[in-house]
Design a protein around this motif. Structure first.
Motif, short mmCIF file in Angstrom:
data_model
loop_
_atom_site.label_atom_id
_atom_site.label_comp_id
_atom_site.label_asym_id
_atom_site.label_seq_id
_atom_site.Cartn_x
_atom_site.Cartn_y
_atom_site.Cartn_z
N LEU A 111 0.80 -1.22 0.00
CA LEU A 111 0.00 0.00 0.00
C LEU A 111 0.83 1.28 0.00
N LEU A 147 -8.02 -0.28 -8.72
CA LEU A 147 -8.97 0.22 -7.72
C LEU A 147 -10.31 -0.49 -7.78
N MET A 150 -11.08 -2.67 -5.02
CA MET A 150 -11.12 -2.17 -3.64
C MET A 150 -12.45 -1.50 -3.38
N LEU A 152 -15.03 1.28 -1.24
CA LEU A 152 -14.98 2.59 -0.59
C LEU A 152 -15.34 2.47 0.89
N PRO A 153 -14.78 3.31 1.73
CA PRO A 153 -15.20 3.31 3.14
C PRO A 153 -16.66 3.74 3.26
N VAL A 156 -19.13 7.57 2.50
CA VAL A 156 -18.49 8.55 1.62
C VAL A 156 -19.20 8.55 0.27
N THR A 157 -19.72 9.72 -0.11
CA THR A 157 -20.33 9.82 -1.44
C THR A 157 -19.26 10.29 -2.42
N PRO A 158 -18.99 9.50 -3.44
CA PRO A 158 -17.99 9.98 -4.39
C PRO A 158 -18.58 11.11 -5.24
N LEU A 159 -17.87 12.20 -5.35
CA LEU A 159 -18.36 13.30 -6.19
C LEU A 159 -17.77 13.10 -7.58
N LEU B 108 -24.68 17.14 -8.02
CA LEU B 108 -23.28 16.86 -7.74
C LEU B 108 -23.12 16.38 -6.30
N LEU B 109 -23.75 17.13 -5.37
CA LEU B 109 -23.56 16.82 -3.96
C LEU B 109 -24.27 15.53 -3.56
N GLY B 111 -24.28 12.95 -5.36
CA GLY B 111 -23.58 11.85 -6.03
C GLY B 111 -24.30 11.35 -7.26
N VAL B 143 -13.91 19.32 -9.17
CA VAL B 143 -14.92 18.48 -8.53
C VAL B 143 -14.31 17.64 -7.41
N ALA B 147 -14.99 17.44 -2.70
CA ALA B 147 -15.33 16.31 -1.82
C ALA B 147 -14.83 16.57 -0.40
N VAL B 149 -14.24 14.12 2.02
CA VAL B 149 -13.27 13.13 2.46
C VAL B 149 -12.39 12.74 1.27
N GLN B 151 -9.90 10.21 -0.46
CA GLN B 151 -9.51 8.81 -0.38
C GLN B 151 -8.00 8.68 -0.55
N PRO B 154 -3.11 3.25 -2.67
CA PRO B 154 -1.82 3.17 -3.33
C PRO B 154 -1.99 3.18 -4.85
#
Lengths: 372, 369
Positions: A111, A147, A150, A152-153, A156-159, B108-109, B111, B143, B147, B149, B151, B154
């Protein structure tokens, strides 16, 4: 105005009697249009890539094959050290070297982020930029593959956005469609500028101008008589060029041909005016030629035919306001490719009319029938 | 040899007496290289964008500001219809149109992946692609930054290193290119005129009845122009180094040698043209119309040769400027030695020899042929 048809006829006879020049006049532009249009292509279709893989694992091989299968890259060799590969880069046998570090696989598994190095031959800055962009795309795809597995935690909303691109007027991104009108514009310009700029000076050097000076022809008739034949030749070559563009490159005029020809008519008068003006202020054909060449090359390279005009510095943009070729290349592309209407190019039209009047009047004023 | 030097002296007098031509010969290359060095730029910057924002909420305005603040774009107009974008394209005011959908911010917000449309004026396909990818990159980075959080996974990242031209300066390509263009054309135009001119003015007869051999005439014509051309080349190289910060990584002796060689190629080409042409007009027409565009387009100065169709790649081998540009970029930028540039040098020598022999054979010491 009674003398006018006679001068025009004389000029035509003179042109048609020169057995060497006559075929050159028409053949040279047409042949160049056909051949050179194939040469002008910016699209980088293939980047030669040498590989220095110090990791030699399945993962590093997967990365390499991601490159070669992308369609942009061709592997031209694989080396054990960077030094050897650099010599190939210097000899231009390869455009890029991909260096994979020793612990690629091990680091990814523990990692750790990994950095691979791309060494690009950047003498041609544009090509290097494109090759580097392609590489980024490949590496992004490589990452995305990894990816996928793998998760997502939680919470968390991916934007993200969904970007769709559309290419208008030339959806196949065919570079010839863009270049042919521009090259045609340059060829017509070069031909007419050349012919007009050495015409009067030639008569003066050969002594035949004296004979014209003792006739009752007025200055106005004289200049007009010199312009009309070349104007017709310019129109003809342009028409041939448009036919070839259609037959060979499948380029039709999206806008109105009438608009295009109306602009061409004014433009040719301006160019011929410049040529005649040069012809009246120089002393020898050689001088006339060099001055014409000087302005042609500057106007040509600043015209936006090869490089975008948006990104030149302000002072060069200022020069460009007086660059007739720039207006013509723009109008050719606007009318032929985008179907711009007369209203869209009205500014170009106005400026060109101003040029035409200015140069013709200047040429007439600087031509003197009295010698010595 | 005495006749030869006398002839060279005559040629020098000819050249030096015509002050205007002299001024043009030296002033022109300097002016051109300065203009191009400063003005030519193949970077795409400052492109106009027409924005059609259907939502007009906080997020979409934020995105617009981001675009406006980038170096590549400025917002040329705000549209309410797609026709308005098309009009901006037709007038060549904008190169790119960006259409933001309704409810952009809330989608957008949540998702919900709002669809952004980027339309481009692809009449210039290269620019359209570059601008689209710039805009895409700017939007995606923006964009991502919205966000809450971030991520951390690796990944492999690439560090591109630009060899030979770390700042990606366009000048590195344009200076050698313009140098090749100017030296070749000025050289060929100058010499192609001299013999045609003597023919036209009738002074060729005087030369032919003199005890000069035809090689006297040719070499006598070439020598002064060779010196002039070489002087021009040195002026351009110095300008490149002093004004445009071109590096000089290789051997200066080799550079001087290759400038001398290339000047000779240009002159041989000129003599060859003038031996065939019956008037100054034809000579000039061929050396100007015939050489300008092919030298620009087929030498690799602007368009990469490896992109061309195979027949044209083969044709490009007879363009002397192509080899000269290779030598100059090798010597100045890459610091190559003879082990790398021997091939283009050898080709230039060959081209020069062929043209030279053809020229000597064609200049006939007779009239009326």
């Amino acid at each position: 105005m009674r003398a006018l048809p006679h001068i025009v006829r004389k000029e035509f006879r003179q042109i048609s009697r020169n057995r060497v020049m006559l075929p050159l006049l028409f053949l040279m532009p047409i042949v160049q249009l056909i051949i050179l249009s194939y040469a002008a292509d910016f699209e980088v279709k293939n980047v030669n890539m040498a590989i220095v893989d110090l990791d030699k694992t399945v993962t590093s091989q997967r990365l390499v094959s991601k490159f070669t299968s992308s369609g942009y890259f061709t592997q031209v060799g694989s080396f054990t050290n960077v030094k050897e590969a650099m010599l190939e880069l210097e000899k231009e046998n390869t455009d890029m070297i991909l260096c994979i570090p020793k612990d690629l696989d091990a680091d990814l598994n523990s990692l750790q982020p990994v950095k691979v190095q791309l060494l690009l031959n950047a003498v041609n800055n544009q090509k290097a930029g494109i090759a580097s962009n392609y590489s980024m795309q490949v590496i992004n795809a490589f990452n995305a593959d990894r990816l996928k597995n793998m998760s997502l935690p939680q919470g968390v909303t991916p934007l993200s956005v969904d970007i769709r691109s559309e290419y208008w007027y030339n959806s196949e991104l065919n570079y010839k469609t863009f270049m042919v009108p521009g090259i045609l514009a340059i060829l017509v310009t070069m031909l007419t500028a050349f012919l007009s700029s050495i015409n009067i000076i030639r008569e003066r050097e050969m002594g035949t101008i004296e004979q014209l000076n003792v006739t009752p022809i007025t200055k106005f008739e004289f200049i007009l008589g010199k312009i009309i034949p070349f104007w017709i030749i310019g129109m003809l070559v342009m028409t041939f060029g448009l036919v070839i563009a259609y037959l060979l490159f499948d380029i039709t005029t999206a806008g109105s041909l009438l608009t295009l020809y109306a602009f061409l008519a004014i433009y040719l008068i301006a160019v011929l005016g410049i040529g005649i003006l040069i012809s009246t202020v120089t002393e020898t054909q050689q001088q006339a030629m060099f001055i014409t060449w000087f302005f042609l090359v500057i106007f040509l390279l600043l015209s936006g035919l090869f490089t975008p005009v948006d990104s030149i510095p302000e002072w060069a943009k200022f020069i460009n306001h007086f660059n007739p070729i720039k207006y013509f290349v723009e109008v050719m592309r606007m009318v032929m490719l985008k179907g711009s209407t007369f209203a869209d190019i009205s500014y170009h039209f106005l400026v060109m009319t101003g040029f035409a009047i200015f140069y013709i009047v200047s040429a007439m004023r600087s031509y003197s029938k009295t010698s010595g | 040899m005495k006749q030869y030097f006398a002839f060279v002296k005559k040629e020098f007098r000819h050249i030096l007496r015509d002050k205007r031509t002299l001024l043009i010969l030296f002033g022109m290359p300097v002016a051109q290289i300065l203009i191009f060095g400063f003005a030519l730029n193949n970077e795409v910057e400052n492109a106009g964008v027409a924005i059609y924002d259907m939502s007009g909420d906080y997020e979409s305005v934020l995105l617009q500001t981001r675009l406006e603040n980038s170096e590549q774009f400025y917002i040329e107009r705000e549209c309410q219809t797609t026709e308005c974008i098309e009009e901006a394209f037709r007038q060549s005011k904008a190169r790119l149109g960006i259409i933001l959908p309704q409810n952009f911010g809330s989608d957008l917000l949540n998702g919900a992946k709002p669809a952004i449309k980027i339309v481009s004026d692809a009449s210039d396909p290269n620019q359209a692609q570059v601008l689209t990818s710039y805009a895409t990159a700017i939007i995606l980075t923006h964009v991502k930054g919205r966000a809450t959080v971030v991520q951390d996974v690796p990944i492999v990242s690439a560090i591109p290193r630009m060899i030979f031209n770390p700042e990606l300066k366009a000048v590195y390509m344009f200076v050698p290119g313009v140098m090749g263009l100017i030296l070749l054309l000025v050289g060929a135009m100058m010499t192609s005129l001299t013999i045609a001119r003597e023919k036209e003015l009738g002074t060729m007869e005087l030369l032919l009845v003199s005890p000069l051999y035809s090689w006297h005439i040719i070499f006598g014509k070439v020598t002064p122009y060779w010196l002039l051309s070489f002087f021009n080349a040195m002026v351009i190289v110095s300008l490149g180094i002093l004004v445009f910060d071109m590096p000089m990584n290789g051997s200066v002796v080799l550079l001087i040698g290759s400038c001398l060689l290339f000047s000779l190629t240009a002159l041989a080409l000129g003599i060859f043209i003038s031996s065939k042409a019956n008037s100054q007009m034809t000579a000039m027409f061929v050396s100007m119309m015939g050489l300008l565009l092919p030298t620009i387009l087929l030498s690799g100065f602007i368009f990469p040769i490896e992109n061309m169709p195979l027949p044209l790649q083969i044709v490009s081998n007879i363009i002397p400027a192509k080899w000269f540009i290779m030598i100059i970029t090798g010597l100045m930028i890459k610091g190559s030695g003879m082990n790398v540039i021997w091939k283009p040098v050898a080709v230039l020598v060959l081209i020069t020899l062929v043209l030279g022999v053809a020229a000597v054979k064609n200049v006939k010491p007779r009239l009326g042929e």
